[in-house]
Motif scaffolding. Sequence first.
Motif, short mmCIF file in Angstrom:
data_model
loop_
_atom_site.label_atom_id
_atom_site.label_comp_id
_atom_site.label_asym_id
_atom_site.label_seq_id
_atom_site.Cartn_x
_atom_site.Cartn_y
_atom_site.Cartn_z
N LEU A 262 12.90 54.32 1.72
CA LEU A 262 12.35 53.15 1.03
C LEU A 262 11.01 52.73 1.64
N ALA A 263 10.82 52.99 2.93
CA ALA A 263 9.51 52.73 3.54
C ALA A 263 8.47 53.67 2.92
N LEU A 264 8.86 54.91 2.66
CA LEU A 264 7.97 55.83 1.96
C LEU A 264 7.70 55.34 0.54
N ALA A 265 8.75 54.81 -0.10
CA ALA A 265 8.59 54.30 -1.46
C ALA A 265 7.59 53.15 -1.50
N ASP A 266 7.60 52.30 -0.47
CA ASP A 266 6.62 51.21 -0.40
C ASP A 266 5.20 51.76 -0.41
N ASN A 267 4.96 52.81 0.37
CA ASN A 267 3.63 53.41 0.43
C ASN A 267 3.24 54.04 -0.90
N GLN A 268 4.18 54.76 -1.50
CA GLN A 268 3.89 55.39 -2.80
C GLN A 268 3.66 54.34 -3.88
N TRP A 269 4.39 53.23 -3.78
CA TRP A 269 4.21 52.16 -4.76
C TRP A 269 2.81 51.57 -4.66
N LEU A 270 2.27 51.43 -3.45
CA LEU A 270 0.92 50.91 -3.30
C LEU A 270 -0.10 51.81 -3.99
N PHE A 271 0.03 53.12 -3.80
CA PHE A 271 -0.86 54.05 -4.50
C PHE A 271 -0.73 53.90 -6.01
N PHE A 272 0.51 53.88 -6.47
CA PHE A 272 0.77 53.82 -7.90
C PHE A 272 0.29 52.51 -8.51
#
Length: 260
Positions: free
Chosen positions: A210-220
């Motif tokens: 989910l920490a990775l998801a946070d980073n990917q969400w910022l890009f998206f």
Amino acid sequence: MTYTLQRRVFCGFALAALAPVHAQVAGLGDAINKAGRQRMLSQRMAKAWFGLGLGIQAESARRVLDQSMALFDRQQVELKTFAPAGETRDTYVQLESAWSDYKGLLVGAAPSQDKARAVLDQAGKVLALAHKGTALFEQQAGKPGAKLVNIAGRQRMLSQRMAQFYLASHWNVDSAASQKEIGKAREEFVPALELLRNAPEATTEIKQELALADNQWLFFDNALKARVSSHKAASDVFVSSENLLQVMDRVTGLYARVLG
């Protein structure tokens, strides 16, 4: 991580990661995962179809569309076979018919603006039935963890839904309505990440993903906020939606494993 690197990662392995682990449905956790994945695929196929029509990440879009259709076909058979008689089985019979109509729109002719509205509408019908099937499997599980599998799986769908409507807006297909749908999906996506992170069932591995998801969400999210008229922005939306999808697919699988 730059968008250039993001794009290279996506092309290297992202598509293969969505192949199902089991040839058949292994249990209710797996059923909720796969049923929820059908929701996501309904939107991902439309995204890829729009990408082809716009010439956005065309080679990847073709691969995404072909692989998503094959995966939807396979999981539809698995879920229909696993579904108990009654409302759940009836839902998958209806989904089979809606999927047949949707498939007819996606293949046989090059994507064109005159078919775009019909593709969006049919994607919505398939989504609604796939969501109903997911909810029915969640009810059958009767455990708190089942809801978490459903929510995590829905995040996958929301990532593709936002990208689908972004590309629809880029192609001038109901732009105002498309932007409204992106806003609604965004409002659902962010608090759901927090819910998944704070759930008692969240393992250390889930929290790391989910920490990775946070980073990917910022890009998206940054890509979604860029000008819709920009070809590069549309390409960034396509790529970053795929990268976010991969992470949320892993999170869903981990929650499904906790449920058993």
